[in-house]
Write a protein that holds these residues in place. Structure first.
Motif, mmCIF file in Angstrom:
data_model
loop_
_atom_site.group_PDB
_atom_site.id
_atom_site.type_symbol
_atom_site.label_atom_id
_atom_site.label_comp_id
_atom_site.label_asym_id
_atom_site.label_seq_id
_atom_site.Cartn_x
_atom_site.Cartn_y
_atom_site.Cartn_z
ATOM 1 N N UNK A 170 0.799 -1.225 0.000
ATOM 2 C CA UNK A 170 0.000 0.000 0.000
ATOM 3 C C UNK A 170 0.834 1.279 0.000
ATOM 4 N N UNK A 171 2.113 1.162 0.380
ATOM 5 C CA UNK A 171 2.991 2.335 0.421
ATOM 6 C C UNK A 171 3.868 2.439 -0.820
ATOM 7 N N UNK A 172 3.642 1.595 -1.821
ATOM 8 C CA UNK A 172 4.504 1.590 -2.999
ATOM 9 C C UNK A 172 4.478 2.932 -3.721
ATOM 10 N N UNK A 173 3.314 3.549 -3.848
ATOM 11 C CA UNK A 173 3.234 4.850 -4.504
ATOM 12 C C UNK A 173 4.007 5.913 -3.751
ATOM 13 N N UNK A 174 3.919 5.872 -2.422
ATOM 14 C CA UNK A 174 4.648 6.831 -1.585
ATOM 15 C C UNK A 174 6.153 6.630 -1.726
ATOM 16 N N UNK A 175 6.604 5.370 -1.697
ATOM 17 C CA UNK A 175 8.032 5.080 -1.846
ATOM 18 C C UNK A 175 8.509 5.525 -3.229
#
Length: 348
Positions: A204-209
């Motif tokens: 779920x944090x892939x876009x943020x990373x």
């Protein structure tokens, strides 16, 4: 708390099922690999699923092809990683309640079979025979795929993690990424490591990373809440995973109860109203469960892509690989995703 190495061939960001698969496959291929996980291994979306691997994904034969390859890998999991993995066959049943759904299935079936997916159309009576809770008069037909299994997602994460370490990978938990420089130096509170290639598998944090590396991944976290029923009034046999094609409601056995999911409340919907929708659909399809009590089991966010199909690839101008958008089906595709990331890195 040990410091990070100064550099690595690959830095995998994310310690869920896809990230640990990537670390294992890279390290097995001789790639000097570091994995960074913001929490504990498998503590994100990998721990908040129904614990199923399957090969049939309606309308998505490309996903099915990846899932078929992944199931083959799970059957060889103990030999490859040294860790046991129990697969308990349940099967996967998709209920059709209107003729359009049947037509869509028939139009998709040839592509599914070409992808190696075993699935066929059955009648309502046969569907009720496979899942006795199904109301025979509530459905027109169903798709049946026997290749669906119960599995503990944390067993997969731990097995891949142990296998990755056995091939020399270094795994760091409770190590969030806070900055990524243009030269692929990855900064964390524990220190910094320069990567020849970054592999983003952060769920779920892939876009943020990815945004930390000035890479745009069109992801939106997708909320999902799992529910338990009360203990049903009559004992039931172990049920196949059963999906309602119309509403997305899915159920499966969970010890003496039923585990179910149907998304989460909409932005303008109260939780009570959502529970009412879930209860109504549950009772319509499974009359024995009409009016049964529902209780929160667990909830979490999943990485969703615009088309709800995962995308795995490489950025065109920097050494940045990604595997994201699995929408809760990462368990089904993790081995093949790890292999694909390995191949992309080696070919670069």
């Amino acid at each position: 708390m040990s410091a990070l190495p100064a550099r690595a061939d690959a830095v995998v960001i994310g310690g869920g099922v896809v990230g640990t698969s990537a670390a294992f496959h890279l390290a097995e291929a001789g790639v000097d690999t570091v994995l960074l996980e913001r929490g504990g291994l498998g503590g994100g979306a990998s721990a908040h699923t129904a614990g199923m691997v399957r090969t049939y994904f309606p309308g998505a034969p490309a996903t099915g092809r990846r899932a078929v390859r992944s199931l083959e890998a799970y059957r060889a999991f103990a030999r490859r990683t040294g860790a046991p993995l129990a697969l308990g066959r349940l099967g996967f049943l998709v209920l059709f309640t209107d003729e359009r759904q049947i037509a869509d299935f028939e139009a998709d079936q040839e592509a599914q079979r070409a992808a190696g997916v075993e699935v066929g159309l059955i009648g309502a009576r046969e569907a009720a025979g496979l899942n006795p809770l199904v109301g025979e008069r509530a459905v027109l037909a169903a798709a049946w795929s026997p290749e669906a299994y119960h599995v503990d997602g944390l067993d997969i994460v731990r097995g891949y993690a142990a296998g990755a370490r056995g091939h020399g990978a270094r795994l760091y938990t409770h190590t969030p990424v806070v900055r990524i420089d243009d030269d692929n130096t990855v900064h964390t509170p524990r220190g910094s490591v320069r990567a020849d290639t970054i592999v983003c598998a952060a769920g779920p944090w892939a876009g943020e990373v990815a945004s930390l590396a000035s890479v745009d991944l069109p992801l939106a976290p997708h909320a999902m809440e799992m529910l338990f029923t009360d203990v049903p009034p009559a004992p039931h046999p172990e049920l196949p995973m059963t999906l309602d094609a119309g509403s997305g409601l899915r159920i499966r056995s969970w010890r003496d109860r039923i585990l179910l999911a149907m998304g989460a409340p909409k932005a303008d919907e109260t939780r009570d109203a959502w529970l009412g929708r879930v209860s109504g659909r549950l009772g319509a399809l499974f009359p024995a469960l009409d009016g049964i009590g529902l209780h929160r089991a667990w909830s979490g966010d999943f990485d969703a892509s615009p088309g709800n199909t995962a995308f795995i690839g490489a950025h065109p101008t920097r050494r940045f690989l990604y595997a994201a958008g699995f929408t809760g089906a990462g368990l089904c595709q993790a081995p093949a995703a790890g292999e694909q990331l390995r191949d992309l890195l080696i070919a670069a």
